[in-house]
Scaffold this active site. Structure first.
Site, short mmCIF file in Angstrom:
data_model
loop_
_atom_site.label_atom_id
_atom_site.label_comp_id
_atom_site.label_asym_id
_atom_site.label_seq_id
_atom_site.Cartn_x
_atom_site.Cartn_y
_atom_site.Cartn_z
N LEU A 21 0.82 -1.21 0.00
CA LEU A 21 0.00 0.00 0.00
C LEU A 21 0.86 1.27 0.00
O LEU A 21 0.32 2.37 -0.11
CB LEU A 21 -0.90 0.04 1.24
CG LEU A 21 -2.22 -0.73 1.19
CD1 LEU A 21 -2.97 -0.51 2.51
CD2 LEU A 21 -3.08 -0.29 0.02
N SER A 22 2.16 1.13 0.12
CA SER A 22 3.03 2.31 0.22
C SER A 22 2.85 3.29 -0.93
O SER A 22 2.77 4.51 -0.70
CB SER A 22 4.49 1.88 0.34
OG SER A 22 4.71 1.24 1.58
N THR A 67 10.77 -3.20 2.62
CA THR A 67 9.96 -4.18 3.33
C THR A 67 10.68 -5.51 3.25
O THR A 67 11.82 -5.60 2.78
CB THR A 67 8.53 -4.21 2.75
OG1 THR A 67 7.73 -5.07 3.56
CG2 THR A 67 8.50 -4.68 1.31
N LYS A 71 15.02 -5.43 5.04
CA LYS A 71 15.26 -4.46 6.11
C LYS A 71 16.64 -4.62 6.76
O LYS A 71 17.20 -3.64 7.26
CB LYS A 71 14.16 -4.57 7.17
CG LYS A 71 12.80 -4.11 6.66
CD LYS A 71 11.75 -4.14 7.77
CE LYS A 71 10.41 -3.66 7.26
NZ LYS A 71 9.40 -3.60 8.34
N ASP A 108 9.12 2.36 11.68
CA ASP A 108 8.12 1.46 12.26
C ASP A 108 7.99 1.71 13.77
O ASP A 108 6.88 1.68 14.31
CB ASP A 108 8.49 -0.01 12.03
CG ASP A 108 8.27 -0.46 10.60
OD1 ASP A 108 7.37 0.09 9.94
OD2 ASP A 108 8.99 -1.36 10.15
N GLY A 131 3.87 -13.42 19.36
CA GLY A 131 4.77 -13.63 18.23
C GLY A 131 6.17 -13.18 18.55
O GLY A 131 6.43 -12.50 19.55
#
Length: 278
Positions: A21-22, A67, A71, A108, A131
């Site tokens: 979606l960036s 992404t 990274k 982030d 997680g």
């Protein structure tokens, strides 16, 4: 001046990248800011192709979003890396300076903090993380700034537990490890951050307490997740993956374009429209 900026190109890199979606978010920002000469694209680039791609960029480039799986792979290609990015060994933002330098950052982490602050969460006495992947380490970095007590990480393997405890030591967070089989207990924490893949928390839906705190579920597709729906139905506050995506993109736009503030509302609206259209 938008159309005359010497540096006016940006893009998101990763593999796979088709569903990112960036571009929607960044282009919405450019439109709102009047940066009519700017462009933001997406390129499917894996770790092997990354060095060649970066070396091939000319002086028209302002920045890159990274992404998975890039990274960490981008870090050796940079001239300097922010303390925030170094703390989790992950760069999701590269800004090219006027002299061609490459600066790496991680938006982030401040994006998570901003998304929580928007929903009224500025401090928490304890938290739970579901997680133990890359996003979980970013969650711990965010919690190092807003959590005053212990963080319990619910993991599926001993190895993951060791990793999370190691991140906690590096980041100054009191991390306690619990087995995934006990994940229902996580839901009683005042702040729960779910960093797991789609479907992983569905089995926890019926265990949401009567008076839940705040759930931060980093997924944005599919949305809402089963856990987020159950949480909201019991009156708990929910922060979603789109909130994170927009807030971290706001910081990227500001760094790459030098314009501030980036248009949060317009970017979120564009992201919501794009998800609805899928």
């Amino acid at each position: 001046m938008g159309s005359t900026d010497r540096r006016h190109r940006a893009a998101v890199l990763g593999s796979p990248i088709a569903h990112s979606l960036s571009p929607v978010l960044h282009r919405a920002a450019y439109a709102e800011l009047g940066l009519d000469g700017w462009s933001y694209d997406r390129f499917d680039v894996d770790e092997a192709a990354l060095p060649g791609f970066v070396e091939g960029l000319d002086s028209s480039w302002a920045g890159l979003s990274l992404t998975m799986p890039l990274k960490r792979a981008i870090m050796p290609l940079l001239d300097c890396v922010s303390e925030t990015a170094a703390s989790v060994e992950a760069v999701n933002t590269v800004v090219f300076t006027e002299d061609g330098g490459r600066t790496g950052d991680n938006t982030d982490i401040p994006g998570m903090i901003a998304a929580l602050r928007e929903r009224g969460v500025e401090k928490t006495e304890s938290a739970a993380v579901l997680g133990a992947g890359a996003t979980a380490s970013s969650a711990l970095a965010a919690l190092s700034q807003i959590c005053t007590g212990p963080v319990t990480a619910y993991v599926r393997s001993r190895e993951r537990g060791i990793e999370m405890r190691g991140w906690g030591e590096r980041l100054g967070v009191d991390v306690r490890i619990a087995d995934w089989a006990e994940a229902e207990q996580a839901l009683h924490a005042p702040l729960v951050i779910a960093t797991t893949p789609a479907g992983a928390t569905d089995a926890l839906m019926d265990a949401v307490p009567e008076r839940p705190g705040t759930l931060f579920d980093v997924l944005y597709e599919p949305w809402p997740t089963g856990l987020a729906s159950a949480w909201a139905s019991r009156g708990g506050a929910v922060v979603g993956g789109l909130d994170l995506l927009v807030h971290q993109a706001v910081l990227q736009v500001e760094q790459m374009t030098g314009r501030s503030p980036a248009p949060l509302t317009a970017m979120r609206h564009a992201g919501e429209q794009a998800l609805t259209a899928r």
